[in-house]
Design an enzyme around this catalytic site. Structure first.
Site, PDB file in Angstrom:
ATOM      1  N   TYR A   1      -2.904 -14.370  -0.579  1.00 16.39           N
ATOM      2  CA  TYR A   1      -3.400 -13.002  -0.507  1.00 16.39           C
ATOM      3  C   TYR A   1      -4.920 -13.110   0.023  1.00 16.39           C
ATOM      4  CZ  TYR A   1      -5.001  -8.041  -1.829  1.00 16.39           C
ATOM      5  OH  TYR A   1      -5.659  -7.112  -1.768  1.00 16.39           O
TER       6      TYR A   1
ATOM      7  N   THR B   1      -3.795   1.595  -8.528  1.00 20.34           N
ATOM      8  CA  THR B   1      -2.851   1.657  -7.949  1.00 20.34           C
ATOM      9  C   THR B   1      -1.592   1.296  -8.374  1.00 20.34           C
ATOM     10  OG1 THR B   1      -2.830  -0.407  -6.581  1.00 20.34           O
ATOM     11  CG2 THR B   1      -4.274   1.354  -5.822  1.00 20.34           C
TER      12      THR B   1
END
Length: 262
Positions: free
Chosen positions: A157, A192
């Site tokens: 990532y 989120t």
């Protein structure tokens, strides 16, 4: 007073089904943009469109950013709905966690394919529209503080988001004389579904309480909290507006002071 800053502008938002992408779509629509909600799954996109209650929203499902063919066919459908795109927001992404030694090549390739090559695929497909629109067109990439610094256990990532920031800066220079701006927004840990899943995994693996698991994420933020998706969306709306015409090639951290540049 009604905000008509982006009235009539076609904004394409990838990863629009939830979290940051959904918040961005809402903000752009609030400024009267024509918003294409792009994502792989139809159900969350339709739910968001119904919630927004706006007729100027187009649901574009089956939009797999890793497939140039899916991107091309989806973009054609979006253009049929609202015309050429003049605001592109690349928000599709995923963030699996593993130590570097346990990061398989398949995981590595998948993360880079979605988080970095996906930005390349969509941007390259939309670029003719952006260049034709000229001054005022916007490309806004949702990167991460992981594109500005390092974090353990998310090496793929971090690599992908550093790549997004580099791509942003290079393309910003290529398009600057046209009056097109290209910027990256770099949220820290944000409230989120991705973070909620991560918290659930910590609880399941370690037996920690929800508060203890949450503390692992908020401790790096000097404000001691998660960023809210709407805060990220507000930054995107500003970057899309005429008032941000001189902001170009920047990677803006939305992280309560966790990452500072200068």
């Amino acid at each position: 007073m009604m905000d008509r800053t982006l009235a009539g502008r076609h904004a394409l938002v990838t990863g629009a089904g939830s979290g940051i992408g959904a918040a961005i779509a809402r903000r752009l629509a609030s400024a009267e943009a024509l918003v294409t909600l792009a994502g792989r799954r139809r159900e969350p996109l339709e739910a968001l469109a119904a919630e927004m209650g706006a007729r100027d929203v187009f649901v574009l499902d089956g939009f797999d950013v890793t497939s140039p063919e899916a991107v091309a066919s989806g973009l054609a459908r979006a253009r049929d709905a609202f015309g050429p795109v003049s605001i592109l927001v690349n928000c599709a992404g995923e963030a699996p966690s593993a130590s570097f030694e346990k990061t398989s090549l398949d995981m590595w390739n998948q993360v880079l394919s979605v988080d970095l090559t996906g930005v390349f695929n969509v941007t390259q497909a939309v670029l003719p529209d952006i260049k034709a629109y000229g001054a005022g067109a916007r490309i806004i990439n949702i990167a991460s503080t992981a594109g500005l610094t390092g974090y353990a256990y998310v090496s793929a990532y971090c690599a992908a988001k550093h790549g997004v920031v580099g791509l942003t800066r290079a393309l910003a220079l290529e398009l600057a004389k046209r009056g097109v701006t290209v910027n990256a927004v770099c949220p820290g840990f944000t409230d989120t579904p991705i973070i909620q899943r991560s918290i659930a995994e910590i609880i399941a693996k370690t037996g920690r309480s929800p508060d203890e698991a949450l503390a692992e994420f908020v401790k790096v933020n000097p404000q001691g909290r998660l960023v809210q998706p709407e805060e990220v969306a507000d930054c995107v709306l500003w970057l899309a507006s005429p008032g941000a015409s001189s902001i170009n090639g920047q990677a803006i951290a939305i992280a309560g002071g966790e990452v500072m540049s200068g």
